[in-house]
Design a protein around this motif. Structure first.
Motif, PDB file in Angstrom:
ATOM      1  N   LEU A  83       0.860  -1.194   0.000  1.00 54.88           N
ATOM      2  CA  LEU A  83       0.000   0.000   0.000  1.00 54.88           C
ATOM      3  C   LEU A  83       0.888   1.233   0.000  1.00 54.88           C
ATOM      4  N   ALA A  84       1.670   1.388  -1.072  1.00 55.27           N
ATOM      5  CA  ALA A  84       2.616   2.507  -1.179  1.00 55.27           C
ATOM      6  C   ALA A  84       2.354   3.285  -2.456  1.00 55.27           C
ATOM      7  N   ARG A  85       2.740   4.574  -2.433  1.00 51.41           N
ATOM      8  CA  ARG A  85       2.618   5.413  -3.618  1.00 51.41           C
ATOM      9  C   ARG A  85       3.483   6.665  -3.446  1.00 51.41           C
ATOM     10  N   ALA A  86       3.536   7.489  -4.486  1.00 52.86           N
ATOM     11  CA  ALA A  86       4.139   8.829  -4.458  1.00 52.86           C
ATOM     12  C   ALA A  86       5.635   8.824  -4.173  1.00 52.86           C
ATOM     13  N   PRO A  87       6.460   8.198  -5.030  1.00 55.33           N
ATOM     14  CA  PRO A  87       7.908   8.219  -4.797  1.00 55.33           C
ATOM     15  C   PRO A  87       8.515   9.593  -5.059  1.00 55.33           C
ATOM     16  N   ALA A  88       9.601   9.885  -4.344  1.00 57.61           N
ATOM     17  CA  ALA A  88      10.374  11.118  -4.556  1.00 57.61           C
ATOM     18  C   ALA A  88      11.827  10.830  -4.221  1.00 57.61           C
ATOM     19  N   PHE A  89      12.740  11.068  -5.171  1.00 56.82           N
ATOM     20  CA  PHE A  89      14.160  10.862  -4.947  1.00 56.82           C
ATOM     21  C   PHE A  89      14.753  11.999  -4.119  1.00 56.82           C
ATOM     22  N   ALA A  90      15.713  11.662  -3.262  1.00 57.26           N
ATOM     23  CA  ALA A  90      16.494  12.682  -2.563  1.00 57.26           C
ATOM     24  C   ALA A  90      17.314  13.471  -3.583  1.00 57.26           C
ATOM     25  N   PRO A  91      17.686  14.725  -3.258  1.00 58.10           N
ATOM     26  CA  PRO A  91      18.459  15.532  -4.212  1.00 58.10           C
ATOM     27  C   PRO A  91      19.760  14.879  -4.645  1.00 58.10           C
ATOM     28  N   ASP A  92      20.373  14.065  -3.772  1.00 55.34           N
ATOM     29  CA  ASP A  92      21.608  13.386  -4.151  1.00 55.34           C
ATOM     30  C   ASP A  92      21.355  12.003  -4.752  1.00 55.34           C
ATOM     31  N   GLY A  93      20.104  11.597  -4.863  1.00 55.00           N
ATOM     32  CA  GLY A  93      19.759  10.327  -5.479  1.00 55.00           C
ATOM     33  C   GLY A  93      20.035   9.098  -4.643  1.00 55.00           C
ATOM     34  N   ARG A  94      20.427   9.270  -3.385  1.00 52.07           N
ATOM     35  CA  ARG A  94      20.817   8.124  -2.563  1.00 52.07           C
ATOM     36  C   ARG A  94      19.676   7.530  -1.748  1.00 52.07           C
ATOM     37  N   GLN A  95      18.553   8.230  -1.682  1.00 52.85           N
ATOM     38  CA  GLN A  95      17.404   7.743  -0.937  1.00 52.85           C
ATOM     39  C   GLN A  95      16.141   8.002  -1.747  1.00 52.85           C
ATOM     40  N   ILE A  96      15.079   7.311  -1.357  1.00 53.80           N
ATOM     41  CA  ILE A  96      13.782   7.561  -1.964  1.00 53.80           C
ATOM     42  C   ILE A  96      12.742   7.637  -0.856  1.00 53.80           C
ATOM     43  N   ALA A  97      11.894   8.646  -0.919  1.00 52.53           N
ATOM     44  CA  ALA A  97      10.788   8.800   0.025  1.00 52.53           C
ATOM     45  C   ALA A  97       9.494   8.375  -0.671  1.00 52.53           C
ATOM     46  N   PHE A  98       8.521   7.967   0.105  1.00 48.21           N
ATOM     47  CA  PHE A  98       7.226   7.593  -0.443  1.00 48.21           C
ATOM     48  C   PHE A  98       6.202   7.593   0.684  1.00 48.21           C
ATOM     49  N   LEU A  99       4.945   7.492   0.317  1.00 44.92           N
ATOM     50  CA  LEU A  99       3.853   7.376   1.270  1.00 44.92           C
ATOM     51  C   LEU A  99       3.374   5.931   1.285  1.00 44.92           C
ATOM     52  N   ALA A 100       3.014   5.441   2.467  1.00 42.71           N
ATOM     53  CA  ALA A 100       2.519   4.073   2.568  1.00 42.71           C
ATOM     54  C   ALA A 100       1.595   3.946   3.766  1.00 42.71           C
ATOM     55  N   ILE A 101       0.706   2.965   3.673  1.00 42.24           N
ATOM     56  CA  ILE A 101      -0.200   2.622   4.764  1.00 42.24           C
ATOM     57  C   ILE A 101       0.284   1.313   5.365  1.00 42.24           C
ATOM     58  N   SER A 102       0.556   1.309   6.651  1.00 44.26           N
ATOM     59  CA  SER A 102       1.007   0.093   7.325  1.00 44.26           C
ATOM     60  C   SER A 102      -0.192  -0.597   7.967  1.00 44.26           C
ATOM     61  N   ASP A 128      -2.841  12.004  -2.584  1.00 42.00           N
ATOM     62  CA  ASP A 128      -2.933  12.622  -3.916  1.00 42.00           C
ATOM     63  C   ASP A 128      -1.930  13.762  -4.064  1.00 42.00           C
ATOM     64  N   SER A 129      -1.570  14.426  -2.968  1.00 36.83           N
ATOM     65  CA  SER A 129      -0.573  15.508  -3.037  1.00 36.83           C
ATOM     66  C   SER A 129       0.849  14.988  -3.068  1.00 36.83           C
ATOM     67  N   GLY A 130       1.048  13.723  -2.681  1.00 36.53           N
ATOM     68  CA  GLY A 130       2.340  13.088  -2.824  1.00 36.53           C
ATOM     69  C   GLY A 130       3.435  13.655  -1.946  1.00 36.53           C
ATOM     70  N   VAL A 131       4.671  13.468  -2.407  1.00 31.47           N
ATOM     71  CA  VAL A 131       5.873  13.881  -1.704  1.00 31.47           C
ATOM     72  C   VAL A 131       6.764  14.627  -2.685  1.00 31.47           C
ATOM     73  N   VAL A 132       7.379  15.711  -2.228  1.00 28.49           N
ATOM     74  CA  VAL A 132       8.316  16.486  -3.036  1.00 28.49           C
ATOM     75  C   VAL A 132       9.612  16.604  -2.282  1.00 28.49           C
ATOM     76  N   TRP A 133      10.738  16.270  -2.920  1.00 26.41           N
ATOM     77  CA  TRP A 133      12.040  16.319  -2.266  1.00 26.41           C
ATOM     78  C   TRP A 133      12.985  17.111  -3.148  1.00 26.41           C
ATOM     79  N   GLY A 134      13.516  18.202  -2.613  1.00 29.73           N
ATOM     80  CA  GLY A 134      14.389  19.043  -3.415  1.00 29.73           C
ATOM     81  C   GLY A 134      15.419  19.759  -2.552  1.00 29.73           C
ATOM     82  N   LEU A 135      16.082  20.725  -3.165  1.00 25.25           N
ATOM     83  CA  LEU A 135      17.141  21.467  -2.500  1.00 25.25           C
ATOM     84  C   LEU A 135      16.584  22.407  -1.443  1.00 25.25           C
TER      85      LEU A 135
END
Length: 332
Positions: free
Chosen positions: A268-287, A325-332
């Motif tokens: 139950l995951a969605r909305a991926p967003a890469f870290a600015p350095d590309g080493r991690q990924i964030a997302f939303l999920a229901i546990s 629906d608004s997701g995740v945003v990861w930037g500088l």
């Protein structure tokens, strides 16, 4: 064109596994757990935009109507949607949430819930910045409703300048709606979500070449697939896809070729967003112990043979019921 009810059903469909109820009271114990993250990470709870910076997360701005934040390439501006009765608008704030500009005027002063208001209003959603920071791609209606009873235009892709200038249509199709999109880091390609504008229409990722205006399905992306996000180096395209009865995060080479690689297995995951350095990924999920979306992050690893995988995810929030629906945003 399709009716307003079909448009709203499409927007509900795009929320994926669950929706945040903006009228719901915050859960007791809905706290953010400290974890050091690079850059700024934006997410939405009950119509308020939050910012995670360093080890802390806090509400940034919003009056209960904010959605779909987009952080500029330099991290100094935030584009976002403000929802209202029968319409929405695209606004611009600085990195602290102070207002800068209103980029659309899709609303009206006609009485709420009146037919005159419906005929004078339209919708805009899902802004995403062009890499040069001069414009935003959005999903928007070309004009207010027409006919009797009123019939809405489908959501199509448009490019809106941040400064002076006029909007440029990018893509529209009879019988189809568009949703979230992502520019490749070099700005040559825009990946977007497209779905048939009928109840239950399946979402699928499409690739739009900015030079030619040609659009076609992303060859390696399954149906349904949505929530596109490019890695900072442009090598990978992450997205949400359904596999059987599970919804998780997958990646493909940015060319769209090959077999999708699964990064999460929460189901139950969605909305991926890469870290600015590309080493991690964030997302939303229901546990299993939660009734709504929380924020998670995982380390990324380059595998032998050129593949990509994710380590065990860390849960960063507890019971916050974030807006999927608004997701995740990861930037500088």
């Amino acid at each position: 064109m399709k009716s307003l009810c079909l448009l709203l059903m499409f927007i509900i469909l795009l929320t994926g596994c669950a929706r945040t109820d903006p009228a719901a009271a915050p859960e007791q114990g809905a706290v953010v757990q400290g974890a050091a993250l690079p850059g700024k990470l934006l997410f939405v709870r009950q119509g308020v935009i939050w910012c995670w910076q360093g080890r802390e997360a806090a509400p940034l701005f919003g009056d209960g109507r904010a959605a779909h934040p987009a952080l500029s390439p330099t991290g100094d501006r935030i584009a976002y949607i403000a929802r209202s009765n029968s319409f929405s608008d695209l606004l611009l704030a600085d990195a602290t949430g102070q207002p800068l500009a209103q980029l659309t005027t899709y609303g009206t002063n006609e009485p709420p819930n009146s037919l005159r208001r419906v005929y004078a209003s339209r919708w805009v959603f899902y802004p995403t910045w062009a890499p040069d920071g001069t414009s935003l791609a959005v999903a928007a209606q070309a004009a207010p409703p027409m006919g009797d009873p009123p019939v809405d235009y489908n959501l199509g892709l448009a490019l809106l300048p941040v400064g002076p200038g006029t909007a440029r249509p990018l893509y529209s199709a009879e019988g189809a709606q568009v949703a979230g999109s992502a520019f490749s880091p070099d700005g040559t390609t825009l990946i977007f979500t497209r779905a048939a504008s009928v109840p239950g229409g399946q979402q699928r990722l499409y690739r739009l070449e900015m030079a030619s205006g040609a659009a076609q399905p992303v060859a390696g992306a399954p149906t349904p697939s949505y929530d596109p996000a490019f890695s900072p180096d442009g090598a990978w395209l992450a997205f949400t896809a359904r596999d059987g009865d599970q919804t998780d995060i997958f990646v493909l080479p940015a060319s769209g070729s090959g077999t999708p690689l699964r990064l999460t297995s929460t189901g139950l995951a969605r909305a991926p967003a890469f870290a600015p350095d590309g080493r991690q990924i964030a997302f939303l999920a229901i546990s299993p112990d939660s009734s709504g979306f929380d924020l998670w992050v995982a380390e990324l690893h380059q595998n032998e043979g050129g593949g990509l995988s994710a380590g065990p995810p860390r849960r960063l929030t507890q019971g916050m019921k974030l807006d999927g629906d608004s997701g995740v945003v990861w930037g500088l």
